[in-house]
Every structure is written in C-alpha cells, then in structure tokens.
Design an enzyme around this catalytic site. Structure first.
Site, short mmCIF file in Angstrom:
data_model
loop_
_atom_site.label_atom_id
_atom_site.label_comp_id
_atom_site.label_asym_id
_atom_site.label_seq_id
_atom_site.Cartn_x
_atom_site.Cartn_y
_atom_site.Cartn_z
CG HIS A 34 39.64 34.64 18.63
ND1 HIS A 34 38.65 34.73 17.66
CD2 HIS A 34 39.86 33.30 18.81
CE1 HIS A 34 38.29 33.51 17.29
NE2 HIS A 34 39.02 32.63 17.95
CE LYS B 135 39.75 30.80 10.47
NZ LYS B 135 39.45 30.46 11.89
CG HIS C 241 41.61 29.92 20.89
ND1 HIS C 241 40.38 29.98 21.52
CD2 HIS C 241 41.35 30.04 19.56
CE1 HIS C 241 39.42 30.10 20.61
NE2 HIS C 241 39.98 30.15 19.42
CG HIS D 22 36.62 36.34 20.35
ND1 HIS D 22 36.01 35.14 20.05
CD2 HIS D 22 36.36 37.17 19.32
CE1 HIS D 22 35.41 35.25 18.86
NE2 HIS D 22 35.61 36.47 18.40
CG ASP E 229 40.71 31.15 15.41
OD1 ASP E 229 39.73 31.48 14.71
OD2 ASP E 229 40.59 30.67 16.57
CB CYS F 247 38.75 26.43 11.49
SG CYS F 247 38.33 27.49 12.91
CG ASP G 53 42.49 28.59 11.90
OD1 ASP G 53 42.68 29.44 11.03
OD2 ASP G 53 41.43 28.53 12.57
C1 VGL Z 1 39.16 26.56 15.91
C2 VGL Z 1 38.01 26.28 17.87
C3 VGL Z 1 38.08 27.62 18.13
C4 VGL Z 1 39.75 25.92 14.69
C5 VGL Z 1 39.23 27.90 16.15
O1 VGL Z 1 40.71 26.47 14.13
O2 VGL Z 1 39.24 24.85 14.31
N1 VGL Z 1 38.54 25.76 16.77
N2 VGL Z 1 38.69 28.43 17.25
ZN ZN Z 2 38.94 30.48 17.69
#
Ligand code: VGL
Ligand code: ZN
Length: 236
Positions: free
Chosen positions: A81, A139, A114, A85, A79, A184, A41
């Site tokens: 979404h 994901k 996000h 979401h 990430d 993540c 990510d």
């Molecule tokens: C993440 C919070 C929400 C991450 C992803 O990549 O760690 N954290 N979505």
């Molecule tokens: Zn996320």
C-alpha cells in the site's frame, strides 16, 4: 508386483468398502507442471508484532515451506500500500480499524496502517524458504483502491496480470496458502475460480483474521464457487 494404477484402484475399492478414511485417498494430490502454489501475503505486518497481526499467523510458515517443495511453479504476493492508503482507518476521520465504509467500488473494511511500500512491515517473512519462487505480485498499490485478490483489484476490473501470466505458463490448477484466510486468500481463490482455474485452498497453510463473521462467510463463499478445501497432508 502391483503397479501404481492397481494400487490406486485398490485404495478406491477399500474406501468404497468403508475401510479407509477419505483423508488417505485425498493424499493422492500430486502437483504437476500445470499446478502453481500461490503464497499470499506472508509479510511481517501480518505476523506477530506486526500492525495487523493475524492470530497464529507465524504457524503457516513451516507448513508453506514444506508444501512448496512439491511445486515447480510458485508465485508469492505482497500487500503493497501507499502511505495514506484508502483502506487505512487513519485516513478517514472518526473511523476506527475494523469498521467499514462505503466506497465507490463497494464496502471497505478499514484496517490499521499496514504493508506500506518499502517498509520492513511489508517485507516477506525472512523464514519463508522457497528459493524457486518465480514471481512476486504486489497488490493494493493504487492509493484509492484496495486489492485483497492477487488477480483483480477491489474495483472488480483492474487486473494484476496474474491470470494471464498463469495461462501463458499453461497452469490449470492453483493452490492457495497464506494470510489471511478470510480476506486475501479467499478473494484470490474466488478470482482464481472466475478465471477458470481448478482451485484448492490449503486450510492448515492459512490463518484468518475473523472479523464480523468473515471467516465462516469466506468458507461458505468459497465452497459455493467450487473451491476445494484441503489440508497440507493431502499434497504428495
Ligand atoms: C489483508 C486485510 C488488509 C490480507 C490485506 O492479506 O488478508 N487483510 N489487507
Ligand atoms: Zn491491505
């Protein structure tokens, strides 16, 4: 002339004698064909100016670019979404980012919107320089289920297919780097252990969000699960 084995044995003896710090010995980790780097990510939303910017998140990029040169196998994640979401605070009336709610699959931290599919915020950092990366796993694309982990969604059962992919490619060891350490990265590392991989988290190639003690808890959970905590300088 000393051969490599003698040098390594010599280093071991020196360390036993207390002559060398552990860090020097650890520098022996050399990724092989059975090793994969998972770059988690490194997306605009998590970088400065992003909607869920991780403090100092941009600092992971040069470190990841450097270690990636040692890996033939690199997988990156995004990430990814849907709009609206379930992990977005904005869809739960009266809730603010970083509060939690209980969902059918467990506790969910709520986030600012996000990494919405196809937006600039969801794009990988333009400063990543890993041309050999072979696979990008997206994901968190099911509207009602989050997925911090690159392996298994937050319902604890829906797979992304990553474990099967890595096993088909005969990967035995995974090295995890990216954002965020306590979400993540940690969930990916814990699932990597569950799937039977030897698992390393490269600490200085990650940065954390650290909400409500999440960073310390993540390191404790990872240590308990047998995840190895290393530094980028440990990788040859
Ligand atoms: C993440 C919070 C929400 C991450 C992803 O990549 O760690 N954290 N979505
Ligand atoms: Zn996320």
């Amino acid at each position: 002339m000393l051969d490599r084995r003698q040098i390594v044995a010599g280093l071991g003896a020196a360390a036993l004698a207390g002559l060398l710090p552990d860090e020097l010995l650890a520098a022996a980790i050399k990724p092989d064909d059975a090793s994969a780097l998972l770059v988690i990510d490194v997306q605009n939303c998590f970088l400065p100016g992003g909607s869920l910017a991780v403090k100092d998140g941009e600092q992971v990029v040069p470190v990841i670019n450097k270690i990636a040169k040692s890996f033939a196998n690199v997988v990156m994640t995004q990430d990814w979404h849907t709009p609206g979401h379930v992990s977005f605070a904005s869809v739960h009336s009266g809730k603010k980012p970083f509060e939690t709610i209980d969902l059918a699959y467990g506790k969910q931290v709520l986030w600012p919107d996000h990494c919405v599919q196809g937006t600039d915020g969801a794009s990988l950092s333009k400063d990543l320089a890993i041309p050999q990366a072979e696979l990008i796993i997206r994901k968190g694309f099911h509207k009602d289920v989050d997925s911090y982990s690159a392996f298994t969604e937050a319902d604890g059962k829906t797979t992304t297919g990553l474990a099967a992919y890595l096993k088909a490619r005969k990967v035995k060891r995974v090295f995890v780097a990216g954002l965020a350490t306590d979400f993540c990265v940690a969930w990916t590392a814990l699932d990597a252990r569950k799937a039977g991989f030897e698992t390393y988290v490269v600490e200085d190639a990650c940065r954390g969000i650290d909400t409500q003690g999440s960073l310390a808890k993540a390191w404790t959970d990872m240590a308990k699960a047998g995840v190895k905590r290393i530094q980028s300088s440990d990788i040859a």
